[in-house]
Design a protein around this motif. Sequence first.
Motif, PDB file in Angstrom:
ATOM      1  N   ASP A  52      28.689  18.313 -28.871  1.00 28.57           N
ATOM      2  CA  ASP A  52      29.342  17.157 -28.254  1.00 28.57           C
ATOM      3  C   ASP A  52      30.763  17.467 -27.795  1.00 28.57           C
ATOM      4  OD1 ASP A  52      30.359  17.415 -30.785  1.00 28.57           O
ATOM      5  OD2 ASP A  52      30.164  15.307 -31.334  1.00 28.57           O
ATOM      6  N   ASP A  54      33.055  18.825 -24.769  1.00 30.58           N
ATOM      7  CA  ASP A  54      33.094  19.089 -23.331  1.00 30.58           C
ATOM      8  C   ASP A  54      33.998  20.295 -23.098  1.00 30.58           C
ATOM      9  OD1 ASP A  54      33.449  19.158 -20.593  1.00 30.58           O
ATOM     10  OD2 ASP A  54      33.772  16.999 -20.374  1.00 30.58           O
ATOM     11  N   LYS A  61      38.689  15.819 -27.199  1.00 35.00           N
ATOM     12  CA  LYS A  61      37.863  15.628 -28.387  1.00 35.00           C
ATOM     13  C   LYS A  61      38.631  16.045 -29.631  1.00 35.00           C
ATOM     14  CE  LYS A  61      33.890  14.318 -30.108  1.00 35.00           C
ATOM     15  NZ  LYS A  61      33.399  12.954 -29.903  1.00 35.00           N
ATOM     16  N   SER A 211      35.953  27.242 -20.353  1.00 35.00           N
ATOM     17  CA  SER A 211      35.322  26.628 -19.183  1.00 35.00           C
ATOM     18  C   SER A 211      34.875  27.662 -18.167  1.00 35.00           C
ATOM     19  CB  SER A 211      36.315  25.669 -18.506  1.00 35.00           C
ATOM     20  OG  SER A 211      37.485  26.373 -18.107  1.00 35.00           O
TER      21      SER A 211
END
Length: 532
Positions: A52, A54, A61, A211
């Motif tokens: 969960d 990102d 988060k 990322s």
Amino acid sequence: MDSIRVLVLYLAVPSLLFSVLRQIISWRKKGDGLTKPIPGPQQFPIVGRVHDLDRFCMWKKFKEWADIYGPIYRTSMLGQQFIIISDVKIAEELLVKRGHIYSGRPQIRALFDHKTGPGYVALMDRHEIWTRQRKWVHAAMAEFHRHHFFGVIENEVKRYLAVLLLDPAKFHANTREHCGRIMSRLAWDDASIGKENGDSADCTLTQMSVSGPIVNTMTPLWVIPWNWNPWKKYERAREDKQRAWWLESFQVAKNRFLRGELPTDTWSNRYFTGLQKQGNLDLEQNPQEEEFASCMLGFQNLVGVVTMSGPMLFFLMAMLLHPEWQKKAQEEIDRVCGDRVPSSSDSADLPVVRACLKEAVRWRSGVPLGVPHQAEKDDEFRGEKISKGTIILACEWSMNRVPEQYPDPENFHPERYLEKGWPTYQEPLSQYPNFREGVGMHTFGWGRRTCLGQHIVDDEMLVSMAAVLWGFNLNRKISPKTGEVIDFDSEATNAHVILEPLPYPCEFQPRSAQKVEQILSGYVGARDTLRV
């Protein structure tokens, strides 16, 4: 394609079984009553708590969990243990006072051999190559700062203002190029490669980031054999090209130095002068030493690009969204500088500008996760065990939003550095706020891994951004179709480990016809020295 899927399956299954075994052992150790677990979100077998998160805005988060579990908590991702910190005192306790334990760097899977060197000093483990490079870069930065970088920043600003005047729509790319030009000029006396420098920096950051390549999170994929491994092939080509560019720039600078043509206000000149002082008059070195030096100078050149362009673009955004502070800063600049472009010598008299700069970096953290540290051996903190290999993240986004330190943290308040009563206020205002010392310096890292670029950030941010406010009004763009202000997401970024905002609409309106004339004449006067 089917063969690749089968191969991934064969590689992933042993990795998952190993993660399960390690998790079971971890649970058994927790049950022995000898250590107290650090709090954290519920962990799930194998994945830990990766499902969960990102990876394009992980810091949000982490901030959410900090609000639930407190200023230090633990989590895991695919078997890797993490400690997340959002409290300055705890970060100081672990990363500064115990820097001999927590100054390692974790493996970034999509990069080759970065822990051993010599390519990226900021990402190496602590060893002889790291010590030599860091010591040299620290001394070079400090020496150049004493001379305010010999006017190189002010000279490049003349070009930057002209580019904003003539091609304002490309201000995002041109700001990165401006930062790349300054660093390339200081490193090699070649500002003309500023765009290449900026592009190379962005590409390197992509490889470093969660990322970026999927192998940075799904690490088992990295062991796929070479013939079927696109990530290894890409990185080999990227790094080889970058190293070749650095080595070529090094050799060109060396030949210019031997001919007496390399300016003394360059880091490469300083390096070659040091060799001659040691008796190496002809600058003869073996390939390993040339690689060491070209990487040291090349990375010093590279790392100063996006670390500067991101904060500059966030500052311009802040001025755009907060016209009342834009006006206050311009009034201060006009009072101090009048008809001349601001320079580094004006710093003491521009506290409002400095406060806006400092607040922009707090408001939109350029390194929201912080640069990760790794425990180099087992340790205990407040009676709780932290195992060797645990990654420690001092989450900058969370630290910048602790309300006791930064009241009303989500909003832009430069007055927090200018008015008594705010926790961050310091005197004298002729000195504070700045990017070298005082409160709120965690942006630059911790302890033995503190960023070495604080000095140039102080000068380059002030001179470049004060010059923009001297020459232009920054206005919101209006939609020609609707007549309404064009909105944009002020938190939309490239999601790298060091952030730049995504391009946003901004109008650069010259403040007067006289300033237009001054900008153009300043550029014409400096053009011969700029190597455009």
